[in-house]
Write an enzyme that holds these catalytic residues in place. Structure first.
Site: not given
Ligand SMILES: [Zn+2]
Lengths: 484, 480
Positions: A79, A154, A178
């Protein structure tokens, strides 16, 4: 099964038996990326050259007879809110569009030590704020099961990448769900470990007391493998637990007889999509069938998790994000008059709407005169929520419920209504407030979209969670389904 | 006409003398090239986390104990949020409601009167960096930032508003500095910024209980400046109040050149710092035993030492106070006394000639070239009569300037005292012969006249004659 859809443990066996090379695996994944990335848009930055060269070095080492760690040569996506030395780390924000960190996050150091192959940096909601991956300053990621839908957020980029074969494993970060929510939307395994189990050093902070890095994988075994690499005490993180991490693969046994599983009624009540509920009920039957004792229980303060979260997380964020001012790195507004003007213009132009919304919320919650009414109250609620879990875990080994009240929604559907978007996380937030570990595993489909089953455990109870998740996986085939 | 009194409280920042910064392992060395002592952590780069330097906590506890504070068993770090370009994270890690130490005090003595000044709290925090302007802040075309100082550990010591005059404020700061220096946790160099002082000043009519509106004076960098600034500010505020005008609550700065305080910014635009517990740093649970161990390791502090100097060395209070003002001076003095056991004589030399030459040369006790051993040796020469008191001063000056051994100075300059009666006898006769008038006066009963004759003998022996012997011989000759 194409290479890019294999699990890490399958690829490992092939590597060990020299059926295949790490370079071939890496190239297969990059070919897959070429095929589907236009549709999915999971990556902000790809590091193909570096990936190929680290795959080659793994192959060389293996050819030389070197003993290699289990994840050696396995492609992993990261990420884009974890610092990668020499590779830009944007947090999907305009304000960091050109930022290249001079150091590696602790998890990257660990992945490098494990000789994993880093293939790129995945898309996210800006600074990890959001539940749909639409809040990225660059582009929205699409759900591989239905590209009109969101992959969740996210960590949507990481979830989508693993789901569609653009990566074998991925790292995400979970502040209020997330990792688990996008894992649920994309039909993969995603885990938030106990707060303090994985070093946050080098994770660009959203809400420090809630953020936790965790793995995305295609099955529970792979999840345990990746946990083995990333968990462990780090003296550079004061909140890192001085804890002897076990070998997480040692928990992968089918036997869950007489394991006690509680189902909090707050997670199966109003607001949960009936189709999702139906999938979870079937999952409960699987567990009962395997000899687990499943009972209804209660976490009475669950309804306060959402307001508490939306005070604590923005409060911390407002402070954590203060450093982005245009002075030292990242975006700087041009033509600003004086210093104050430069700060203001840089931040007005550099941050997206959701980030600004949360900074303002947090600034307000912390300001003199409102601190006691909001932030302090939220901390008290947090204590009550923790106590709810403590009480439940006196009786149960695990708690079970849906990961998300709904399946992946359409892009744009909730963008204009932040409160509705926040509701998507109601099943995951409390876990972060309490600091406990939780996993989301594929539990079936509702309207042709994946549904995630959430298992929550005691602090450092990752072992119980993995054992129960593994048992479910061995007795179902939901994790084998692939997007078309 | 009402009488007015001043109410003064000081906030003192002290840089701790650790080798590494408060939350990372970067060096704290002073004077390095800009941005040489920085790392991702003290630069506050995205993703970094602070890890508290245990030495900083130890030093803060030590300072707290030396200032008679209670040490917290549970303490924590908070974030103080404000924007400034030399503050990398745009928040400062500090301590808000649970400081490491509270409720202390120290004693000052002004004009012979003892007074106890309360210490509200001692807390730990990180320092910010430094802005470098080309020219002045308002005309510079650009500003550069040096982050070497970010993350250097500080303690802030906040006093109660217990001082009523500039003299008291200076006495407090001097005592505070002495105590901190004694503990060894800081060198308290005001010129290098390792001791910085802000003062809160207000005035009120005598008898009024509530405080007047205060002004905050920022960054006085010497005792002199502190004294002048406070004196000026008390006058300014008193005049305002007497004229029926209002004192504005604001931050002011001391303008050395103009000899006035100037307004920096009004408190109306004061910051809301939005303090909250730093989620990156777990609370500090302070082990009682650790505190006890630190307390046991505390050195003798200035007040105790002053008392001991009076009791054990028989020094006057005044001498003891001067000699214990800094640990270095007191250590120097005591070492001299250990080597030459005449405490008052040593005191006279240290407070007299040594202090005078240090003042004149701008040297500190730490960088003078006369070691206690050399001073003791010189005092022995004086004691044995090898040199006279007068010559001793010459020898001492030479020693101070060159660092030479007293024996060597005496030998090189041929300064050995002449006690040989035969030699002096001859000079005495010559002097009497050359000054018949003075000899006459003496014989006529003018005792004073002998002083002139002694002087003449000393002069012609270049001060080397033993004055006792000269006196004796002169009297013998004249009385004949
Ligand atoms: Zn540093």
């Amino acid at each position: 099964m194409p290479l890019y859809y294999s699990t890490a443990h399958q690829l490992h066996d092939m590597l060990v038996s020299k059926e295949i090379s790490a370079e071939e695996i890496t190239r297969a994944v990059f070919n897959r990326i070429e095929q589907v990335e236009d549709r999915i848009r999971a990556y902000i930055t790809l590091t193909k050259d570096q990936a190929i060269s680290s795959a080659r070095s793994v192959d060389k080492a293996r050819a030389a007879g070197e003993e290699l760690p289990p994840l050696a040569g396995i492609p992993v996506a990261v990420k884009d809110n974890m610092c990668t030395q020499g590779v830009r780390t944007t947090c999907a924000s305009k304000i960091l569009y050109n930022y290249i960190p001079p150091y590696n996050a602790a998890v990257l150091e660990r992945l490098n030590e494990a000789r994993a192959v880093i293939i790129g940096k995945t898309n996210l909601d800006e600074f990890a704020m959001g539940s749909s991956c639409e809040n990225s300053a660059f582009f929205a990621t699409c759900n591989p099961w239905d590209t009109d839908r969101v992959p969740g957020g996210s960590s949507g980029g990481s979830a989508a990448a693993v789901a569609v074969g653009e990566a074998v494993l991925a790292l995400g970060s979970d502040t209020g769900g997330s990792i688990r929510q996008p894992a649920s939307f994309c039909g993969v395994v995603g885990m938030k470990p106990t707060y303090g189990a994985v070093s946050r050093y080098g994770l660009v902070a959203y809400a420090s007391s809630l953020d936790q890095i965790g793995p995305f994988a295609r099955d529970v075994t792979d999840c345990a493998w990746l946990l083995n690499v990333i968990c462990g005490h780090d003296p550079k993180d004061s909140t890192s637990a001085p804890y002897d991490t076990p070998d997480y693969t040692s928990f992968l046994k089918e036997d869950i007889k007489s394991m006690k599983i509680g189902v909090p009624r707050e997670y199966m009540g109003e607001g949960i999509d009936p189709a999702v509920k139906e999938v979870i009920r079937k999952a409960i039957n699987v567990y009962s069938g395997l000899g687990a004792v499943v009972e209804e229980t209660t976490l009475p303060h669950t309804e306060y998790a959402l307001p508490a979260y939306y005070l604590i997380a923005p409060a911390e964020a407002s402070s954590n994000l203060a450093r982005y001012d245009g002075v030292r790195y990242g975006y700087r507004a041009e033509n600003a008059g004086d210093l104050a003007d430069m700060f203001m213009q840089t931040r007005s132009e550099g941050f997206g709407a959701e980030v600004k919304r949360r900074i303002m919320l947090g600034t307000y919650a912390l300001s003199a005169g409102y601190y006691d009414a909001y932030y302090n109250q939220a901390l008290k609620v947090r204590t009550l929520i923790k106590a709810d879990f403590d009480r439940a875990f006196e009786k149960f080994d695990l708690l079970l419920g849906p990961t998300s009240p709904v399946t992946a929604f359409k892009r744009g559907e909730k963008m204009d209504d932040p409160l509705q978007m926040y509701m998507v996380d109601i099943c995951t937030l409390a876990v972060n407030l309490a600091g406990i570990p939780a996993i989301s595993i594929p539990a079936g489909m509702a309207d042709k979209l994946p549904v995630g089953l959430q298992l929550m455990g005691r602090p450092f109870g990752e072992g119980d969670i993995l054992r129960a998740a593994y048992a479910f996986e061995q007795n179902t085939d939901h994790h084998c389904k692939l997007p078309e | 006409m009402a009488q007015y009194e001043a109410v003064i409280g000081l906030e003192v920042h002290v840089e701790l003398k650790t080798n590494t910064k408060i939350f990372c392992s970067s060096s704290t060395e002073f004077g390095a090239d800009p941005n040489h002592h920085v790392c991702p952590v003290c630069l506050g780069l995205p993703g970094v986390l602070p890890v508290v330097n245990k030495k900083v906590v130890e030093y803060a506890i030590k300072a707290g104990l030396a200032l008679n504070c209670q040490i917290a068993s549970f303490s924590k770090f908070d974030r103080k949020n404000y924007y400034y370009p030399d503050l990398p994270k745009n928040y400062q890690i500090s301590q808000y409601d649970l400081p490491i130490a509270e409720h202390g005090h120290l004693e000052i003595n002004v004009d012979g009167a003892d007074k106890r000044i309360g210490i509200t709290r001692v807390h730990m925090e990180e320092d910010a960096g430094k802005l470098v302007h080309q020219g002045t802040i308002s005309t510079t075309p650009f500003s550069l930032v040096d982050y070497n100082r970010t993350g250097v550990p500080l303690i802030e010591i906040v006093s109660e508003p217990d001082m009523a005059s500039a003299d008291e404020a200076v006495a407090y700061l001097e005592k505070l500095k002495a105590i901190i220096q004694y503990t060894g946790v800081s060198d308290c160099k005001m010129q290098e910024g390792s001791l910085r002082c802000d003062a809160n000043i207000s005035v009120r009519p005598v008898g009024q209980i509530e405080l007047g509106t205060k002004a905050e004076l920022k960054n006085m960098n010497s005792f002199k400046a502190l004294h002048k600034a406070i004196t000026y500010e008390i006058e300014r505020q008193t005049e305002l109040v007497e004229d029926g005008a209002k004192v504005i609550q604001e931050t002011r700065t001391w303008d050395e050149a103009g000899g006035v305080t100037l307004s920096l910014r009004s408190k109306e635009e004061a910051h809301d710092y939005r303090y909250f517990p730093d989620p990156d740093l777990p609370p500090l649970v302070i082990d009682r035993k650790w505190v006890d161990d630190i307390a046991a390791g505390l050195p003798e502090l200035p007040d105790e030492r002053r008392k001991r100097f009076v009791n054990a060395h028989g020094l006057p209070e005044y001498d003891a106070a001067v000699l214990t003002a800094t640990r270095e001076l007191a250590d120097y003095y005591e070492e001299c006394v250990r080597l030459f056991a005449n405490p008052k004589l040593v005191s006279n030399w240290v407070m007299g000639d040594l202090a005078k030459m240090m003042n004149a040369s701008g040297r500190e006790i730490g960088d003078i070239r006369i070691s206690p051993g050399k001073l003791a040796k010189m005092l022995q020469l004086l004691d044995k009569g090898t040199i006279s008191g007068k010559i001793a001063k010459t020898v001492f000056e030479e020693m101070f300037n060159t660092g030479k051994d007293p024996d060597k100075v005496v030998e090189e300059k041929g300064l050995v005292q002449i006690s040989d009666t035969g030699l002096i006898d001859k000079v005495v006769e010559e002097v009497i012969a050359a000054n018949p008038k003075s000899a006459e006066d003496y014989r006529a009963g003018k005792e004073k006249a002998i002083g002139f004759l002694v002087g003449q003998v000393m002069k012609s022996t270049k001060g080397k004659a033993n004055p006792g012997v000269v006196n004796k011989l002169l009297k013998e000759k004249l009385d004949q």
